[in-house]
Design an enzyme around this catalytic site. Structure first.
Site, PDB file in Angstrom:
ATOM      1  CB  CYS A   1      -0.927  -0.144   1.043  1.00 47.63           C
ATOM      2  SG  CYS A   1      -2.285  -0.838   1.098  1.00 47.63           S
ATOM      3  N   PRO A   2       0.541   2.329  -0.710  1.00 42.71           N
ATOM      4  CG  PRO A   2       0.535   4.528  -1.546  1.00 42.71           C
ATOM      5  CD  PRO A   2       1.346   3.553  -0.751  1.00 42.71           C
TER       6      PRO A   2
END
Lengths: 369, 78
Positions: B15-16
Site C-alpha cells: 500500500c498505497p
C-alpha cells in the site's frame, strides 16, 4: 532556551525541559549511590528519590507512598497492569482496541481466554457500554483504559466508565500527563517522563493504597524498579512541576495551533483528519492522505526540516499498519502524526502547513491519477 | 456476490499502490458494476474500505482468490 525548530514529534519524545536539565546536572553529582544503603551517599540518593516521589505524587494527585519509578513508561505499564492481575486471582484484561502497544503486549504475554478488546468509534473513543458489559463477564481481572490516545489524541471518558466496585481500573496516562486534567478514578496509573519533557528512561507507576497490587516479575514487592535512575527521576519530577505550572497557557496555544494544522490538512484533497476535533490532547494531530505512503511523507517532511511520526505500516517495525487507525476504520496509508513542542511558534506551524501542502501536491502529481 | 467486471492483481505490492491502481481502474467499469483488487498487504483490508468511504464508492466486501489470497470488492457508485 527554545527547542529544535521543526521537531514535531513530542508524542514520541519531548525535548528535555530546561528545568529538568538543571536538576539532572545537579543531581548527577549527588544521586549516584544506591538509595537503599545506610551510608551518607546512600542517604543522599534516598533523599533525592523521596523528593522526586513527593513532587510527582503532588503533581498527579497521589500520596508519595503510592508512587514508584521504573526504567521506562512501557515497564510502568507492564508492572502496573500485570501487578493488578497478580494480586487478584489473575484472569482477563478488558481493554480498548486503541490502547498503547505496551498494554496489548502485556495482554499477549499474560495469555487468558477472558481478555476482551472493546471496539472504538470512528473518533477512537471507546464504547463505554460495551466496556462496562465486558467488565462484568466471568474471569475478568482488570480493566485498562487510556486517558488519551497516543496516536490520534482523542480523550477517553475514563471517569464515566461504570465498573463493578471490586474490579481494578488501570489507566495508561502516558500521552496525557502534563497535557490535560487527568481522570480521577483509577486503581493504578502509568506514565513516561520523556513524553512530558523529562529524561528518557524514567517511567512512573502510581498504585492507590486501597488497591491490591503485587510485583508480577521476580524481585522485591515494591513499586520502584531497582534499575530506576535517581538523578533522572528527580529531573523528571522537576520537568513535570514546570510543565504543569504552565500547562493551561501551553495547552491553549497548542490547541489553537493544532486547529490551524487541522484546517490546513482538511483543505488538502483526499485527506482526512482523524481523532476527535475537540475532546483531544492539545498538542497532537493526525491525518491520512490517500495515494501516498507514510514513509514518503515522513522523509519528504524531514528533507524540508520537519520531524513527524507516522502510523503507516511502511514506517513501523512490522508490516502491520497502526492498530489504532485500523480500529477506527481510518485510512492507514499516508498517515502523519504531528505533535507540537511547548515552544512551537505560530510561524513554524505556518511553515509546516506550507511544506505539507507542497509535498502532498508534489507526490500526487507523480502518481498519474 | 456477482463476479466483478475487472480484477486487479496487486499481490506483492505494498500500500498505497493497490489503492492507487483501484482509483485508476475505477473509470474502466460502468456505474453499478463491480471492481476487485487482490492484495496480500494487510493494510489493504483497512485502506480499500477507507478509500470507498472517502471517494463515495461502495465497499462490497472481502473474498478470496482460488489460491487463497484476500480479494476486496468495490461497487462503482459515481
Amino acid at each position: 532556551m527554545t527547542g529544535p525548530p521543526g521537531y514535531l514529534d513530542t508524542a514520541s519524545a519531548e525535548p528535555l525541559h530546561p528545568a529538568a536539565r538543571e536538576t539532572l546536572l545537579a543531581a548527577l553529582e549527588r544521586g549516584y549511590a544506591d538509595p537503599r544503603r545506610l551510608h551518607g551517599a546512600g542517604r543522599d540518593a534516598r533523599l533525592l528519590l523521596d523528593n522526586a516521589r513527593a513532587v510527582v505524587a503532588e503533581c498527579l494527585g497521589a500520596r508519595p507512598d503510592e508512587v514508584g519509578f521504573t526504567a521506562s513508561g512501557s515497564e510502568a505499564v507492564h508492572r502496573g497492569l500485570l501487578g493488578l492481575l497478580a494480586a487478584g486471582s489473575g484472569g482477563g484484561i478488558v481493554h480498548s482496541a486503541v490502547e498503547h502497544s505496551s498494554v496489548l503486549h502485556a495482554a499477549q504475554w499474560h495469555a487468558s481466554p477472558a481478555h476482551v478488546s472493546v471496539a472504538v468509534d470512528s473518533a477512537a473513543r471507546v464504547d463505554l457500554d460495551a466496556m462496562s458489559t465486558a467488565a462484568r463477564r466471568p474471569g475478568v481481572g482488570v480493566v485498562a483504559l487510556q486517558a488519551a490516545n497516543q496516536e490520534v489524541g482523542t480523550r477517553q471518558p475514563v471517569d464515566d466508565l461504570d465498573l463493578p466496585d471490586d474490579l481494578p481500573l488501570f489507566v495508561d496516562a502516558a500521552a496525557a500527563i502534563g497535557r490535560m486534567p487527568l481522570p480521577t478514578r483509577w486503581s493504578a496509573l502509568a506514565g513516561s517522563a520523556h513524553k512530558w519533557g523529562g529524561p528518557s528512561g524514567v517511567g512512573v507507576l502510581v498504585v492507590r493504597r486501597s488497591t491490591r497490587w503485587t510485583t508480577p516479575f521476580p524481585g522485591d514487592d515494591g513499586l520502584d524498579h531497582l534499575g530506576a535512575s535517581v538523578p533522572a527521576a528527580l529531573a523528571a519530577a522537576a520537568a513535570l512541576q514546570a510543565v504543569l505550572a504552565e500547562r493551561e497557557e501551553t495547552a491553549a496555544r497548542q490547541h489553537r495551533q493544532v486547529d490551524r494544522i487541522r484546517a490546513c490538512a482538511a483543505a488538502l484533497p483526499d485527506t482526512e483528519v482523524v481523532g476527535d476535533p475537540v475532546e483531544r490532547l492539545p498538542h497532537l494531530v493526525t491525518f491520512s492522505c490517500l495515494y501516498i505512503s507514510g514513509d514518503e511523507l515522513v522523509t519528504g517532511l524531514d528533507r524540508r526540516g520537519f520531524a513527524v511520526a507516522s502510523g503507516s505500516a511502511c514506517t513501523a517495525s512490522t508490516l502491520e499498519p497502526s492498530h489504532v487507525l485500523a480500529a477506527m476504520g481510518a485510512l492507514t496509508h499516508g498517515n502523519v502524526r504531528v505533535s507540537l513542542r511547548r515552544d512551537t511558534t505560530d510561524d513554524e506551524v505556518e511553515r509546516f502547513c506550507t511544506a505539507v501542502t507542497e509535498l502532498v501536491t508534489d507526490i500526487r502529481s507523480g502518481i498519474g491519477l | 456476490m456477482s463476479e466483478p467486471s475487472v480484477e486487479l492483481d496487486c499481490r506483492g505490492i505494498p500500500c498505497p499502490r493497490p489503492v492507487i491502481e483501484l482509483a485508476k481502474a475505477l473509470p474502466t467499469v460502468e456505474v453499478g458494476e463491480l471492481l476487485a483488487v487482490v492484495s496480500d498487504d494487510p493494510a489493504a483490508r483497512h485502506d480499500v474500505p477507507a478509500w470507498c468511504r472517502m471517494r463515495g464508492q461502495e465497499y462490497v466486501g472481502e473474498d478470496s482468490t482460488a489460491d487463497g489470497l484476500p480479494r476486496y470488492v468495490v461497487k462503482r457508485l459515481t
